[in-house]
Design an enzyme around this catalytic site. Structure first.
Site, PDB file in Angstrom:
ATOM      1  NE  ARG A 162       0.194   1.516   3.409  1.00 29.01           N
ATOM      2  CZ  ARG A 162       1.127   2.378   3.671  1.00 29.01           C
ATOM      3  NH1 ARG A 162       2.390   1.971   3.861  1.00 29.01           N
ATOM      4  NH2 ARG A 162       0.885   3.668   3.763  1.00 29.01           N
ATOM      5  N   GLY A 163       0.237   2.404  -0.130  1.00 27.58           N
ATOM      6  CA  GLY A 163       1.012   3.642  -0.271  1.00 27.58           C
ATOM      7  C   GLY A 163       1.133   3.935  -1.766  1.00 27.58           C
ATOM      8  CB  ALA A 164       0.338   6.966  -3.716  1.00 22.80           C
ATOM      9  NE  ARG A 168      -6.316   0.628  -1.425  1.00 26.57           N
ATOM     10  CZ  ARG A 168      -5.608   1.239  -0.481  1.00 26.57           C
ATOM     11  NH1 ARG A 168      -4.296   1.069  -0.436  1.00 26.57           N
ATOM     12  NH2 ARG A 168      -6.196   2.015   0.409  1.00 26.57           N
ATOM     13  CD  GLN A 207      -2.968   2.515   6.940  1.00 23.79           C
ATOM     14  OE1 GLN A 207      -3.514   2.866   7.984  1.00 23.79           O
ATOM     15  NE2 GLN A 207      -3.638   2.316   5.833  1.00 23.79           N
ATOM     16  CG  ASP A 251      -3.123   8.008  -1.215  1.00 27.06           C
ATOM     17  OD1 ASP A 251      -3.037   8.552  -0.096  1.00 27.06           O
ATOM     18  OD2 ASP A 251      -2.763   6.844  -1.444  1.00 27.06           O
ATOM     19  CG  ASN A 295      -2.328  11.513   2.635  1.00 27.70           C
ATOM     20  OD1 ASN A 295      -1.759  10.693   1.920  1.00 27.70           O
ATOM     21  ND2 ASN A 295      -1.972  11.691   3.890  1.00 27.70           N
ATOM     22  CE  LYS A 296      -5.063   5.499   4.640  1.00 30.39           C
ATOM     23  NZ  LYS A 296      -6.048   4.617   3.946  1.00 30.39           N
TER      24      LYS A 296
HETATM   25  O1  MRU Z   1      -4.545   3.084   2.329  1.00 23.80           O
HETATM   26  P1  MRU Z   1      -3.079   3.323   2.202  1.00 23.80           P
HETATM   27  O2  MRU Z   1      -2.279   2.808   3.326  1.00 23.80           O
HETATM   28  O3  MRU Z   1      -2.556   2.877   0.834  1.00 23.80           O
HETATM   29  O4  MRU Z   1      -2.948   4.912   2.213  1.00 23.80           O
HETATM   30  C1  MRU Z   1      -1.673   5.470   2.045  1.00 23.80           C
HETATM   31  C2  MRU Z   1      -1.658   6.911   2.294  1.00 23.80           C
HETATM   32  O5  MRU Z   1      -2.668   7.577   2.409  1.00 23.80           O
HETATM   33  C3  MRU Z   1      -0.313   7.561   2.282  1.00 23.80           C
HETATM   34  O6  MRU Z   1      -0.282   8.631   3.178  1.00 23.80           O
HETATM   35  C4  MRU Z   1      -0.057   8.051   0.865  1.00 23.80           C
HETATM   36  O7  MRU Z   1      -0.163   7.017  -0.072  1.00 23.80           O
HETATM   37  C5  MRU Z   1       1.232   8.669   0.702  1.00 23.80           C
HETATM   38  S1  MRU Z   1       2.440   7.404   0.667  1.00 23.80           S
HETATM   39  C6  MRU Z   1       3.933   7.997   0.298  1.00 23.80           C
END
Ligand code: MRU
Length: 346
Positions: free
Chosen positions: A46-48, A89, A194, A235, A244-245
């Site tokens: 996970r994470g963009a 996603r 996370q 994201d 973002n999250k």
């Molecule tokens: O649902 P996730 O864990 O994929 O969400 C990730 C985030 O929101 C991060 O903050 C975002 O991708 C930036 S990662 C460098």
């Protein structure tokens, strides 16, 4: 170790299974696109930026999954598998960027072996570029930090959210590498934690000072003057907002109220500047993430089982709350409608 990589001996995509951290460090081997798609959906990866490389490796994986009678049949098959990856996603734009880039790279190939070679090379290049970009984000962002600063961060934006180094945490890493003393306050980031599971784990691995707080403590620590700046990842950055999250917007509002700089660190592949906030799909996730204390084993209820739940995975923060955008091409200051296009132009 990289968060996601190609294992040429086993012809599979390997990744650090983030659902197991911090309990145990395990690698997951995905031998089919379906395996990989499930891993993305359950957030094993996970994470963009990590999703960008994972999508790219996923398309390469489709090329190795089976034998093909001719190259056109192969390309059709790979396109269908790319759609499976793209349907996992919806919010992080990087996933689509990684997938599309490999599909485009193979479009001119005329035989099966060259499709395989080009797909894998392109995926490897995307992974390499991610690391290079993160190092540059770190270098530019570190200039914003002073020796002794305390940085509040949200979710996980470190090595685990990228191929390596990280975006917002990459800024912290680079500043520490330059010799600055930086402390991090990590919000736990409900519902999937996370922040507490991943950010705390990886900063502690690197010996970087980190203190965990609950999400609801962010306002309190800001009011107590314990925070010098906030750095988060993204994201997707559209022309009027940063996705973002879920919870990021609350932190941004609190930062503004307390006069604390709120920075967003992200590569330019996270920008989707032709779109605006209302055009982006925000992923909604299972109610189980809120009603169980450990969603993996679904044993301990922390809410009545039949309660109605709303569980969007991301929120959007208007760009007016963002003090600066930290990218691999430099730090972009407001006004963003003027300055972002200058940086994004090829
Ligand atoms: O649902 P996730 O864990 O994929 O969400 C990730 C985030 O929101 C991060 O903050 C975002 O991708 C930036 S990662 C460098």
């Amino acid at each position: 170790m990289r968060t996601v990589f190609w294992d040429s001996a086993e012809k599979c995509v390997k990744l650090i299974d983030q659902t197991k951290l911090p309990d145990s460090f395990e690698l997951l081997c995905c031998k089919s696109v379906e395996d990989l798609a499930e891993a993305i959906k359950r957030l094993s990866v996970r994470g963009a930026p990590a999703l960008e490389a994972t999508g790219a490796y996923g398309v390469a994986l489709a090329c190795f999954e089976r034998e093909f009678s001719d190259v056109n049949e192969m390309k059709e098959y790979v396109k269908r598998k790319a759609e499976i990856l793209a349907s996992t996603r919806p919010t992080a734009v990087n996933l689509f960027y990684g997938i599309d880039r490999v599909i485009k790279a193979i479009s001119q190939c005329e035989d099966i072996e060259s499709v395989r070679k080009v797909a894998l090379n392109e995926a490897e290049r995307i992974a390499e570029e991610d690391i290079e970009r993160n190092k540059l984000i770190g270098k530019f962002g570190a200039k914003l930090l002073r020796d002794g600063d305390v940085v509040l961060t949200y979710c996980n934006t470190g090595r685990l959210a990228t191929v390596d180094w990280g975006t917002a945490l990459g800024v912290v890493r680079s500043a520490v590498e330059e010799g600055k003393s930086i402390k991090v306050i990590a919000c736990e980031t409900r519902p999937l934690n996370q922040g507490s599971r991943l950010t705390c784990w990886e900063l502690m691995q690197d010996g970087i000072d980190v203190t965990l707080i609950t999400d609801s403590m962010a306002g309190y620590v800001m009011r107590k003057k314990k925070v010098d700046c906030v750095i988060v990842g993204a994201d997707r950055i559209v022309r009027d907002a940063v996705f973002n999250k879920i919870g990021t917007y609350t932190i941004a509002v609190l930062a503004k109220e307390h006069g604390i700089p709120f920075y967003v660190a992200a590569p330019t592949t996270t920008f989707d500047w032709n779109r605006c906030e209302s055009e982006v799909i925000v992923e909604e996730r299972s109610k189980d993430e809120l009603i169980y204390c450990n969603v993996k084993c679904m044993k301990t209820l922390i809410a009545p089982k039949n309660v109605k739940v709303y569980n969007p995975a991301f929120d959007s923060t208007p760009l007016s709350y963002v003090s600066a955008l930290i990218t691999e091409k430099g730090v972009i200051q407001p006004p963003y409608d003027e300055n972002v296009p200058k940086v994004l132009k090829p």
